[in-house]
Design a protein around this motif. Structure first.
Motif, PDB file in Angstrom:
ATOM      1  N   GLU A  53      -4.768  15.760  10.301  1.00 12.09           N
ATOM      2  CA  GLU A  53      -3.358  15.743   9.720  1.00 12.09           C
ATOM      3  C   GLU A  53      -2.439  14.723  10.519  1.00 12.09           C
ATOM      4  OE1 GLU A  53      -3.351  17.197   7.192  1.00 12.09           O
ATOM      5  OE2 GLU A  53      -4.541  19.067   7.053  1.00 12.09           O
ATOM      6  N   SER A  54      -2.554  14.732  11.725  1.00 13.28           N
ATOM      7  CA  SER A  54      -1.850  13.713  12.524  1.00 13.28           C
ATOM      8  C   SER A  54      -2.085  12.285  12.042  1.00 13.28           C
ATOM      9  CB  SER A  54      -1.888  13.940  13.968  1.00 13.28           C
ATOM     10  OG  SER A  54      -1.753  15.343  14.584  1.00 13.28           O
ATOM     11  N   MET A  55      -3.334  11.799  11.924  1.00 12.33           N
ATOM     12  CA  MET A  55      -3.772  10.679  11.431  1.00 12.33           C
ATOM     13  C   MET A  55      -3.401  10.374  10.140  1.00 12.33           C
ATOM     14  SD  MET A  55      -5.546   9.095  13.988  1.00 12.33           S
ATOM     15  CE  MET A  55      -6.768   8.110  13.714  1.00 12.33           C
ATOM     16  N   THR A  56      -3.260  11.232   9.486  1.00 14.75           N
ATOM     17  CA  THR A  56      -2.866  11.128   7.800  1.00 14.75           C
ATOM     18  C   THR A  56      -1.691  10.712   7.759  1.00 14.75           C
ATOM     19  OG1 THR A  56      -4.734  12.486   6.964  1.00 14.75           O
ATOM     20  CG2 THR A  56      -2.719  12.255   5.699  1.00 14.75           C
ATOM     21  N   LEU A  57      -0.719  11.651   8.419  1.00 17.37           N
ATOM     22  CA  LEU A  57       0.841  11.436   8.257  1.00 17.37           C
ATOM     23  C   LEU A  57       1.244  10.218   9.063  1.00 17.37           C
ATOM     24  CD1 LEU A  57       1.784  15.078   9.347  1.00 17.37           C
ATOM     25  CD2 LEU A  57       2.156  13.842   7.281  1.00 17.37           C
ATOM     26  N   PHE A  58       0.444   9.805   9.959  1.00 18.84           N
ATOM     27  CA  PHE A  58       0.786   8.514  10.823  1.00 18.84           C
ATOM     28  C   PHE A  58       0.533   7.268   9.970  1.00 18.84           C
ATOM     29  CE2 PHE A  58      -0.257   5.236  14.064  1.00 18.84           C
ATOM     30  CZ  PHE A  58       0.892   5.247  14.714  1.00 18.84           C
ATOM     31  N   PHE A  59      -0.763   7.490   9.404  1.00 17.84           N
ATOM     32  CA  PHE A  59      -1.045   6.089   8.568  1.00 17.84           C
ATOM     33  C   PHE A  59      -0.294   6.060   7.170  1.00 17.84           C
ATOM     34  CE2 PHE A  59      -3.846   4.230   5.108  1.00 17.84           C
ATOM     35  CZ  PHE A  59      -3.759   2.893   5.733  1.00 17.84           C
ATOM     36  N   ALA A  60      -0.004   7.305   6.433  1.00 18.16           N
ATOM     37  CA  ALA A  60       0.751   7.494   5.266  1.00 18.16           C
ATOM     38  C   ALA A  60       2.016   6.994   5.283  1.00 18.16           C
ATOM     39  CB  ALA A  60       0.300   8.660   4.384  1.00 18.16           C
ATOM     40  N   GLY A  61       2.605   7.558   6.406  1.00 18.47           N
ATOM     41  CA  GLY A  61       4.218   7.310   6.673  1.00 18.47           C
ATOM     42  C   GLY A  61       4.514   6.240   7.111  1.00 18.47           C
ATOM     43  N   HIS A  62       3.422   5.448   7.538  1.00 14.95           N
ATOM     44  CA  HIS A  62       3.850   4.139   8.196  1.00 14.95           C
ATOM     45  C   HIS A  62       3.635   2.986   7.123  1.00 14.95           C
ATOM     46  CE1 HIS A  62       3.318   0.188  10.250  1.00 14.95           C
ATOM     47  NE2 HIS A  62       1.738   0.271  10.436  1.00 14.95           N
ATOM     48  N   GLU A  63       2.247   3.010   6.752  1.00 16.76           N
ATOM     49  CA  GLU A  63       2.036   1.732   5.805  1.00 16.76           C
ATOM     50  C   GLU A  63       2.284   1.736   4.446  1.00 16.76           C
ATOM     51  OE1 GLU A  63      -1.149  -0.040   3.249  1.00 16.76           O
ATOM     52  OE2 GLU A  63      -0.660   2.112   3.418  1.00 16.76           O
ATOM     53  N   THR A  64       2.571   2.872   3.898  1.00 14.64           N
ATOM     54  CA  THR A  64       3.027   2.541   2.409  1.00 14.64           C
ATOM     55  C   THR A  64       4.315   2.485   2.495  1.00 14.64           C
ATOM     56  OG1 THR A  64       2.994   5.044   2.491  1.00 14.64           O
ATOM     57  CG2 THR A  64       0.906   4.063   1.347  1.00 14.64           C
ATOM     58  N   THR A  65       4.996   3.285   3.243  1.00 11.04           N
ATOM     59  CA  THR A  65       6.630   2.906   3.518  1.00 11.04           C
ATOM     60  C   THR A  65       6.901   1.439   3.665  1.00 11.04           C
ATOM     61  OG1 THR A  65       6.867   5.152   4.226  1.00 11.04           O
ATOM     62  CG2 THR A  65       8.614   3.636   4.461  1.00 11.04           C
ATOM     63  N   ALA A  66       6.367   0.840   4.687  1.00  8.54           N
ATOM     64  CA  ALA A  66       6.574  -0.643   4.771  1.00  8.54           C
ATOM     65  C   ALA A  66       6.244  -1.618   3.688  1.00  8.54           C
ATOM     66  CB  ALA A  66       5.652  -1.083   5.973  1.00  8.54           C
ATOM     67  N   HIS A  67       5.387  -1.120   3.039  1.00  9.06           N
ATOM     68  CA  HIS A  67       4.835  -2.180   1.584  1.00  9.06           C
ATOM     69  C   HIS A  67       6.305  -1.778   0.577  1.00  9.06           C
ATOM     70  CE1 HIS A  67       0.524  -2.514   2.608  1.00  9.06           C
ATOM     71  NE2 HIS A  67       1.120  -2.979   3.710  1.00  9.06           N
ATOM     72  N   ALA A  68       6.618  -0.358   0.353  1.00  6.20           N
ATOM     73  CA  ALA A  68       7.715  -0.164  -0.404  1.00  6.20           C
ATOM     74  C   ALA A  68       8.860  -1.017  -0.098  1.00  6.20           C
ATOM     75  CB  ALA A  68       7.688   1.238  -0.589  1.00  6.20           C
ATOM     76  N   LEU A  69       9.333  -0.798   1.023  1.00  4.76           N
ATOM     77  CA  LEU A  69      10.402  -1.624   1.464  1.00  4.76           C
ATOM     78  C   LEU A  69      10.421  -3.143   1.425  1.00  4.76           C
ATOM     79  CD1 LEU A  69      11.286   0.538   4.768  1.00  4.76           C
ATOM     80  CD2 LEU A  69      12.750   0.350   2.521  1.00  4.76           C
ATOM     81  N   THR A  70       9.135  -3.674   1.945  1.00  3.17           N
ATOM     82  CA  THR A  70       8.920  -5.229   1.395  1.00  3.17           C
ATOM     83  C   THR A  70       9.037  -5.492   0.080  1.00  3.17           C
ATOM     84  OG1 THR A  70       7.640  -5.231   3.491  1.00  3.17           O
ATOM     85  CG2 THR A  70       7.369  -6.950   1.987  1.00  3.17           C
TER      86      THR A  70
END
Length: 331
Positions: free
Chosen positions: A261-278
């Motif tokens: 769960e920690s790895m899922t939240l870390f990966f999903a909360g970081h990578e997809t948010t960064a791409h959406a903002l970009t």
């Protein structure tokens, strides 16, 4: 999605949707690999909202009608399961976290992590987001060219590490985390585009880099989890909530589920948010009139102070939602 057999769904009638015949052995694999976006768009243009095709010995159905998508993803989780190929791709990194789980396992995990996303909890992270964003902007120099993808990746990585683990990745572990996430992002995208998942033991250079990067992140996350379990300290972050979470029988998460769960939240909360903002900044660069309206809304609602979580910035909210609709970070 995988669909349970008709036998498990009394009264259901399975009708095969239209689609390209493709090659008699490998179906539409070559066409799909040549240009994925063009291929799926072509399916919609020729066959409509529901189309069938096969890739690498697997039959797929593309659904693009919004109501049907909602039915599949929200209303009928008992009938539609997450694809096995996706689980294979993410298994080594995300394990059986809420992003990969199905059925009763998903329900249990979802209920356990839901309190971590209570509005009051999320509101408390607003200050962290504002502070890290200010620090990013303050580091920019007048007239310099900025790589927005890099900057958004950096700021979201800092925010998710702080809100999830109460950790500052700008310290000694910063370079390890950044490089590992960069490798994982690149290699996972490459593997997702392959018709057949690459097994963890495959001795390619890319696969070795991926496995090493996963190991680097894994060790850092596990150290943080072990330390937090040992002290039992509640730091107000998401990890504290996960450690305190209990299911209906009063049982907490085991070490593997906590890690997943920690790895899922870390990966999903970081990578997809960064791409959406970009992608949002990319679109705003093409529409300066929208930027002007956003600035006017901030001036009207906030005046000279900085925005906070309670501000009603409805136009800005609409802009970001439209940007995610036009150029989604995941498709």
């Amino acid at each position: 999605m995988h669909v349970r057999s008709v036998k498990e769904s009394p009264g259901a009638v399975m009708k095969r949707p239209p689609g390209p015949r493709g090659h008699r052995i490998w179906g539409s694999t070559v066409d799909f690999q040549t240009g994925q976006l063009e291929f799926v768009d072509g399916l919609f243009q020729k066959y409509g909202h529901v189309a069938r095709f096969s890739v690498a010995f697997h039959e797929w159905v593309q659904v693009s009608d919004p109501e049907a998508v909602h039915e599949i993803l929200v209303k009928r989780p008992d009938l539609f399961l997450k694809p096995k190929v996706n689980k294979q791709i993410f298994k080594l990194f995300l394990g059986q976290g809420v992003l990969s789980a199905d059925g009763e396992a998903w329900k249990r995990q979802h209920k356990m992590i839901l309190p971590a996303f209570h509005k009051r909890r999320i509101d408390a992270y607003g200050e962290v987001m504002t502070r890290y964003t200010d620090q990013m902007i303050d580091a920019w120099k007048e007239g310099e060219r900025v790589d927005f993808c890099h900057e958004m990746t950096e700021v979201t990585l800092g925010i998710v590490a702080k809100t999830l683990f109460d950790a500052d990745v700008r310290g000694s572990q910063a370079e390890t985390v950044r490089e590992a996430m960069k490798v994982i992002n690149q290699v996972l995208v490459d593997h997702i585009e392959l018709p057949i998942p690459v097994p963890g033991w495959w001795p390619s250079r890319k696969n070795r880099r991926k496995m090493a990067a996963i190991g680097d992140i894994d060790r850092i996350v596990q150290r943080i989890i072990d330390e937090r379990r040992r002290t039992g300290e509640d730091r107000g972050d998401l990890l504290s909530m996960l450690i305190q979470a209990r299911d209906e029988s009063g049982e907490g998460m085991g070490d593997k589920q906590m890690r997943d769960e920690s790895m899922t939240l870390f990966f999903a909360g970081h990578e997809t948010t960064a791409h959406a903002l970009t992608w949002c900044w990319y679109l705003l660069g093409q529409h300066p009139e929208v930027v002007t309206k956003m600035q006017e809304e901030v001036a009207q609602v906030c005046g000279d102070r900085k925005p906070n979580i309670d501000d009603n910035l409805s136009y800005i909210d609409q802009v970001f939602k439209e940007a995610m609709r036009v150029l989604p970070s995941v498709w």
